[in-house]
Design an enzyme around this catalytic site. Structure first.
Site, PDB file in Angstrom:
ATOM      1  CB  THR A  37      -1.015   0.043   1.228  1.00 27.69           C
ATOM      2  OG1 THR A  37      -1.784   1.080   0.787  1.00 27.69           O
ATOM      3  CG2 THR A  37      -0.476   0.035   2.470  1.00 27.69           C
ATOM      4  CE  LYS A  58      -1.888   0.643  -3.377  1.00 30.61           C
ATOM      5  NZ  LYS A  58      -3.147   0.867  -3.839  1.00 30.61           N
ATOM      6  CG  ASN A 100      -3.209  -4.196  -5.122  1.00 35.28           C
ATOM      7  OD1 ASN A 100      -3.074  -4.923  -6.189  1.00 35.28           O
ATOM      8  ND2 ASN A 100      -4.248  -4.093  -4.562  1.00 35.28           N
ATOM      9  CG  ASP A 126      -5.864  -1.055  -5.790  1.00 38.44           C
ATOM     10  OD1 ASP A 126      -6.378  -1.548  -4.738  1.00 38.44           O
ATOM     11  OD2 ASP A 126      -4.786  -0.590  -5.716  1.00 38.44           O
ATOM     12  N   GLY A 160     -10.635  13.068 -11.099  1.00 34.00           N
ATOM     13  CA  GLY A 160      -9.325  12.940 -10.217  1.00 34.00           C
ATOM     14  C   GLY A 160      -8.409  12.363 -11.377  1.00 34.00           C
ATOM     15  N   GLY A 204      -5.296  11.179  -9.765  1.00 29.34           N
ATOM     16  CA  GLY A 204      -4.054  10.667  -8.934  1.00 29.34           C
ATOM     17  C   GLY A 204      -3.840   9.163  -9.243  1.00 29.34           C
ATOM     18  CE1 TYR A 236     -13.242   2.173   3.512  1.00 25.36           C
ATOM     19  CE2 TYR A 236     -12.438   2.236   1.192  1.00 25.36           C
ATOM     20  CZ  TYR A 236     -12.245   2.150   2.514  1.00 25.36           C
ATOM     21  OH  TYR A 236     -10.817   1.908   3.056  1.00 25.36           O
TER      22      TYR A 236
HETATM   23  P1  NAP Z   1      -4.220  10.675  -4.714  1.00 28.18           P
HETATM   24  O1  NAP Z   1      -3.212  10.079  -5.666  1.00 28.18           O
HETATM   25  O2  NAP Z   1      -3.782  11.646  -3.514  1.00 28.18           O
HETATM   26  O3  NAP Z   1      -5.490  11.729  -5.788  1.00 28.18           O
HETATM   27  C1  NAP Z   1      -6.124  12.090  -5.152  1.00 28.18           C
HETATM   28  C2  NAP Z   1      -7.109  12.940  -6.157  1.00 28.18           C
HETATM   29  O4  NAP Z   1      -7.972  13.799  -5.474  1.00 28.18           O
HETATM   30  C3  NAP Z   1      -6.197  14.151  -7.056  1.00 28.18           C
HETATM   31  O5  NAP Z   1      -6.722  14.036  -8.341  1.00 28.18           O
HETATM   32  C4  NAP Z   1      -6.614  15.411  -6.442  1.00 28.18           C
HETATM   33  O6  NAP Z   1      -6.577  16.522  -7.399  1.00 28.18           O
HETATM   34  C5  NAP Z   1      -8.292  15.188  -5.972  1.00 28.18           C
HETATM   35  N1  NAP Z   1      -8.633  16.018  -4.951  1.00 28.18           N
HETATM   36  C6  NAP Z   1      -8.189  15.878  -3.603  1.00 28.18           C
HETATM   37  N2  NAP Z   1      -9.099  16.730  -2.620  1.00 28.18           N
HETATM   38  C7  NAP Z   1      -9.991  17.242  -3.792  1.00 28.18           C
HETATM   39  C8  NAP Z   1     -10.890  18.421  -3.716  1.00 28.18           C
HETATM   40  N3  NAP Z   1     -11.223  18.929  -2.603  1.00 28.18           N
HETATM   41  N4  NAP Z   1     -11.813  18.680  -4.751  1.00 28.18           N
HETATM   42  C9  NAP Z   1     -11.167  18.282  -6.007  1.00 28.18           C
HETATM   43  N5  NAP Z   1     -10.247  17.361  -6.132  1.00 28.18           N
HETATM   44  C10 NAP Z   1      -9.747  16.817  -4.880  1.00 28.18           C
HETATM   45  O7  NAP Z   1      -5.250   9.819  -3.993  1.00 28.18           O
HETATM   46  P2  NAP Z   1      -5.817   8.213  -4.599  1.00 28.18           P
HETATM   47  O8  NAP Z   1      -4.735   7.305  -4.079  1.00 28.18           O
HETATM   48  O9  NAP Z   1      -6.052   8.220  -5.887  1.00 28.18           O
HETATM   49  O10 NAP Z   1      -7.113   8.168  -3.873  1.00 28.18           O
HETATM   50  C11 NAP Z   1      -8.328   8.847  -4.057  1.00 28.18           C
HETATM   51  C12 NAP Z   1      -9.432   8.343  -3.082  1.00 28.18           C
HETATM   52  O11 NAP Z   1      -9.825   6.986  -3.819  1.00 28.18           O
HETATM   53  C13 NAP Z   1      -9.482   8.188  -1.699  1.00 28.18           C
HETATM   54  O12 NAP Z   1     -10.709   8.620  -1.297  1.00 28.18           O
HETATM   55  C14 NAP Z   1      -9.397   6.985  -1.504  1.00 28.18           C
HETATM   56  O13 NAP Z   1      -9.790   6.434  -0.120  1.00 28.18           O
HETATM   57  C15 NAP Z   1     -10.129   6.208  -2.608  1.00 28.18           C
HETATM   58  N6  NAP Z   1      -9.737   4.889  -3.034  1.00 28.18           N
HETATM   59  C16 NAP Z   1     -10.614   3.726  -2.773  1.00 28.18           C
HETATM   60  C17 NAP Z   1     -10.102   2.540  -3.090  1.00 28.18           C
HETATM   61  C18 NAP Z   1     -11.301   1.382  -2.761  1.00 28.18           C
HETATM   62  O14 NAP Z   1     -10.922   0.380  -2.869  1.00 28.18           O
HETATM   63  N7  NAP Z   1     -12.461   1.513  -2.723  1.00 28.18           N
HETATM   64  C19 NAP Z   1      -8.745   2.378  -3.594  1.00 28.18           C
HETATM   65  C20 NAP Z   1      -8.081   3.426  -3.820  1.00 28.18           C
HETATM   66  C21 NAP Z   1      -8.502   4.604  -3.446  1.00 28.18           C
HETATM   67  P3  NAP Z   1      -5.330  17.472  -7.427  1.00 28.18           P
HETATM   68  O15 NAP Z   1      -4.622  16.551  -8.435  1.00 28.18           O
HETATM   69  O16 NAP Z   1      -5.768  18.754  -7.830  1.00 28.18           O
HETATM   70  O17 NAP Z   1      -4.609  17.533  -6.274  1.00 28.18           O
END
Ligand code: NAP
Length: 292
Positions: free
Chosen positions: A71, A75, A96, A111, A136, A138, A235
């Protein structure tokens, strides 16, 4: 006092590495799967510091570990320490799940496959020939965009707060998979028309996640149209503000719990050469609905 027989000499061991790791629910997911299926496997968390990553992986190769999850923040860094990487994980540039076969390490990305499996189960459809908006750009967006491009999406619009990051990701998809991705700033005019025309909208941003439950990744109001599918990777809470708005507009809504459970199930299947049925997966998912 009673004898604790939960781990014995023949118990298989798997683990998760990351930093931080205390928040991870992977131990609960995997140990629950083990007890539910009656498989003698124990799963433990390891906090691994950046400077010790290589040593930790060498240690795993030397031990009889069946495999491990990786994690944040490793990754991507793990890729160069593996012997073999699946095509999808190579394209996503993130692993992962690792399987240990006699000291050789095989990397996967569950994932993206877990997301696909949950999406299919919850919606009864797939990504082929669909117009898809991904909010998004990220790490999780990259996994989702690669997967839906590989699965034959007609078009992918990547909308991100930082437009440059969306452009980089769209360029990567167009160059390496197929020329179907476009990038937009999340609140640009063009982004709004992309949203209204989409068959499927996937939120991969952390906007709206606990404790910032009032937050939305896009400006609120008339975003959705009846019949669209809106999948939010978050979630916690189970229904984000985005999902609540989508539901009100008549969309089919799904949260990220199933993706979380299925990424675990797929790792478990890879390590143990077992296949977990839809019904068993549903029972496990239900159990965690009341836990997370
Ligand atoms: P990350 O790499 O940090 O990317 C975060 C993304 O969210 C970026 O595109 C960022 O935009 C955007 N963002 C953050 N705050 C924002 C806001 N207030 N308004 C608009 N955009 C915003 O994170 P990640 O690892 O991709 O994870 C993202 C989400 O997915 C998290 O909530 C995580 O818990 C969830 N997730 C869930 C699972 C699952 O199994 N269900 C798996 C993985 C991730 P900028 O580029 O502009 O900063």
């Amino acid at each position: 006092m009673t004898i604790n027989e939960s781990i014995k000499g023949k118990t298989k061991i798997a683990c998760v590495i990351g930093n931080p790791i205390a928040h991870s629910v992977s131990p609960q997911i995997h140990n629950t799967i083990s007890s539910y299926l009656g498989i003698d496997l124990a799963y433990i968390p390891f906090l691994v510091k950046k400077e010790s990553l290589k040593e930790a992986i060498e240690g795993f190769k030397a031990c009889s570990l069946v495999g491990f999850n990786v994690t944040i923040p490793y990754k991507n860094a793990i890729l160069e320490l593996l012997d073999n990487i699946s095509e999808e994980a190579r394209l996503i540039e993130a692993v992962n799940t690792v399987k240990n076969v006699n000291g050789k390490l095989y990397g996967y990305n569950t994932d993206c496959s877990g997301f696909k499996r949950d999406f299919a189960e919850e919606t009864g459809t797939n990504f082929f020939d669909k117009n898809i908006v991904v909010l998004g750009a990220g790490g999780s967006s990259r996994a989702i965009c690669v997967k839906i491009a590989l699965e034959g999406a007609k078009g992918i619009s990547i909308l991100n707060r930082t437009a440059e990051k969306a452009e980089l990701l769209a360029g990567y998809i167009n160059k390496n998979i197929s020329d179907i991705a476009k990038a937009f700033g999340i609140n640009a005019c063009e982004a709004k028309s992309r949203l209204s025309e989409a068959d499927i909208i996937i939120n991969t941003t952390s906007a709206g996640m606990h404790p910032h439950m009032d937050s939305m990744p896009v400006e609120s109001g008339n975003i959705f149209s009846r019949g669209q599918i809106v999948y939010d990777l978050i979630y916690n809470p189970p229904k984000t503000k985005l999902l609540a708005e989508a539901e009100k507009a008549g969309c089919k809504i799904v949260n990220g719990l199933g993706m979380l459970i299925y990424q675990g199930i797929e790792a478990y299947e890879i390590w143990n050469d077992v296949s977990i049925s839809k019904e068993d997966a549903r029972i496990i998912k239900e159990l965690f609905k009341n836990y997370l």
